[in-house]
Design an enzyme around this catalytic site. Sequence first.
Site, PDB file in Angstrom:
ATOM      1  N   ARG A   1      59.012  72.631 -23.954  1.00 42.61           N
ATOM      2  CA  ARG A   1      58.282  71.377 -23.956  1.00 42.61           C
ATOM      3  C   ARG A   1      58.462  70.745 -25.329  1.00 42.61           C
ATOM      4  NH1 ARG A   1      51.777  71.378 -23.261  1.00 42.61           N
ATOM      5  NH2 ARG A   1      52.044  72.320 -25.298  1.00 42.61           N
TER       6      ARG A   1
ATOM      7  N   TYR B   1      32.270  59.466   3.799  1.00 39.99           N
ATOM      8  CA  TYR B   1      33.600  58.882   4.022  1.00 39.99           C
ATOM      9  C   TYR B   1      34.493  59.843   4.796  1.00 39.99           C
ATOM     10  CZ  TYR B   1      32.704  55.156   0.629  1.00 39.99           C
ATOM     11  OH  TYR B   1      32.205  54.076  -0.041  1.00 39.99           O
TER      12      TYR B   1
ATOM     13  N   LYS C   1      40.802  68.700 -29.167  1.00 41.22           N
ATOM     14  CA  LYS C   1      41.509  67.540 -28.612  1.00 41.22           C
ATOM     15  C   LYS C   1      40.785  67.032 -27.361  1.00 41.22           C
ATOM     16  CE  LYS C   1      44.690  70.687 -26.244  1.00 41.22           C
ATOM     17  NZ  LYS C   1      46.001  71.369 -26.350  1.00 41.22           N
TER      18      LYS C   1
ATOM     19  N   MET D   1      32.111  57.827  -5.013  1.00 39.16           N
ATOM     20  CA  MET D   1      32.262  57.397  -6.399  1.00 39.16           C
ATOM     21  C   MET D   1      31.008  57.688  -7.226  1.00 39.16           C
ATOM     22  SD  MET D   1      33.252  53.609  -7.881  1.00 39.16           S
ATOM     23  CE  MET D   1      34.840  53.525  -7.062  1.00 39.16           C
TER      24      MET D   1
HETATM   25  C1  LIG Z   1      45.668  72.765 -26.346  1.00 39.69           C
HETATM   26  C2  LIG Z   1      46.355  73.715 -27.227  1.00 39.69           C
HETATM   27  C3  LIG Z   1      45.740  74.938 -27.569  1.00 39.69           C
HETATM   28  C4  LIG Z   1      44.448  75.407 -26.935  1.00 39.69           C
HETATM   29  O1  LIG Z   1      44.744  75.928 -25.657  1.00 39.69           O
HETATM   30  P1  LIG Z   1      43.614  76.608 -24.732  1.00 39.69           P
HETATM   31  O2  LIG Z   1      44.386  77.120 -23.582  1.00 39.69           O
HETATM   32  O3  LIG Z   1      42.674  75.520 -24.351  1.00 39.69           O
HETATM   33  O4  LIG Z   1      42.975  77.663 -25.555  1.00 39.69           O
HETATM   34  C5  LIG Z   1      46.387  75.738 -28.491  1.00 39.69           C
HETATM   35  N1  LIG Z   1      47.575  75.382 -29.022  1.00 39.69           N
HETATM   36  C6  LIG Z   1      48.206  74.236 -28.706  1.00 39.69           C
HETATM   37  C7  LIG Z   1      49.517  73.914 -29.313  1.00 39.69           C
HETATM   38  C8  LIG Z   1      47.619  73.369 -27.793  1.00 39.69           C
HETATM   39  O5  LIG Z   1      48.249  72.241 -27.452  1.00 39.69           O
END
Ligand SMILES: *Cc1c(COP(=O)(O)O)cnc(C)c1O
Length: 369
Positions: free
Chosen positions: A130, A251, A34, A299
């Site tokens: 969640r 800055y 992802k 930046m």
């Molecule tokens: C993002 C995610 C993972 C991977 O988690 P990591 O901590 O990056 O290994 C696994 N399962 C679900 C449901 C996730 O959303």
Amino acid sequence: MTRPTSVRIDLAALRNNYLYARGVHGGRALAVLKANAYGHGALASAHSLASVADGFAVAFLDEACALREGGVRNPILVLEGCFNASELKIANELDLWVVVHQEEQIRLIEESRTGARFNVWLKIDTGMSRAGFRASDAANAYQRLQSTGKVSAITLMTHFARADEPGESMTAQQIETFDAATAMLRGERSLCNSAGVLVWPSARRDWARPGLMLYGTTTHGREVPELQPVMTFESRVFNVRTLEPGESLGYGATFVASERTRVGLVCAGYADGYPQTAATGTPIAVDGHATSLIGRVSMDMLTVDLTNVPNAGVGSSVELWGPRVPVAAVAQGASRSPYELLCAVKRAPLVHENVGQGIGEPLRMTGTR
Ligand SMILES: *Cc1c(COP(=O)(O)O)cnc(C)c1O
């Protein structure tokens, strides 16, 4: 002259880390890609893993579509599931696996009229509060899915809130809650993210879902020497000057020299994804020597202390993070997590190395939303 800032991605290291994750966990593993593979380039990552990975996971449908359009044929799980009926139709056409974590998603499957069957991962909330069905509703959700006659398989899954805290009892509690809620339900099981794989042997089941560890870093506070950093964020020094005592830098004038200080100007800044919150003292390597950031990150530029790297000058190589400078150490210096740093990388070109094999033919897309 082009700007010498780039993000090198070592795909051989990615394959190594995937095989290590799966080996530690046992069974099969979905490589989590992802958010553009946590900034590493999802399509290139998928292709480099295609011949070894049991499957992939992405957050939402568009991420999965991009992989299918790019020729990825492996199973792909959509972690947030589908948001509406047309997404579910596309998921079916592209042969995607879908997470079902709420009522509405069961209803979409009940009402789908494609004659299709879905590979469903039923998400059970065991304490993160969640997404997912409450443990007490898990059996009911399972039965409803079964009775649609439209599911080909149901995998039972949950997700951990604190798996990267080795001494923490919450994870053991989540495992227990999951096992109790699913004791009477048939199907494969999946509990572990990266920290689950590394820290919680008792959570290992049929499928792991490693993300962060694939990219060679962890958050549970222990070295894992088998994991290799995948991303090298690098640039060069493009100007050098010496501050006299009392002169300030950058800055906010947050850094004031207390002695003569040689400063290198580096062509990377927060617009490239280097964290603006990184404090003076955050590690950086110049020509392979350990030194540190000084002054506030701009930046497009940042400044590095060259006082103790006397041979460094204009053109010297700078590693912002990578094999010499752990991204976790930079994250700590910036009060951020390595997840956030990796995902934030942008603008600087991604350069994929050690690509390997496994590139398939692109699939023709059908259907519209
Ligand atoms: C993002 C995610 C993972 C991977 O988690 P990591 O901590 O990056 O290994 C696994 N399962 C679900 C449901 C996730 O959303």
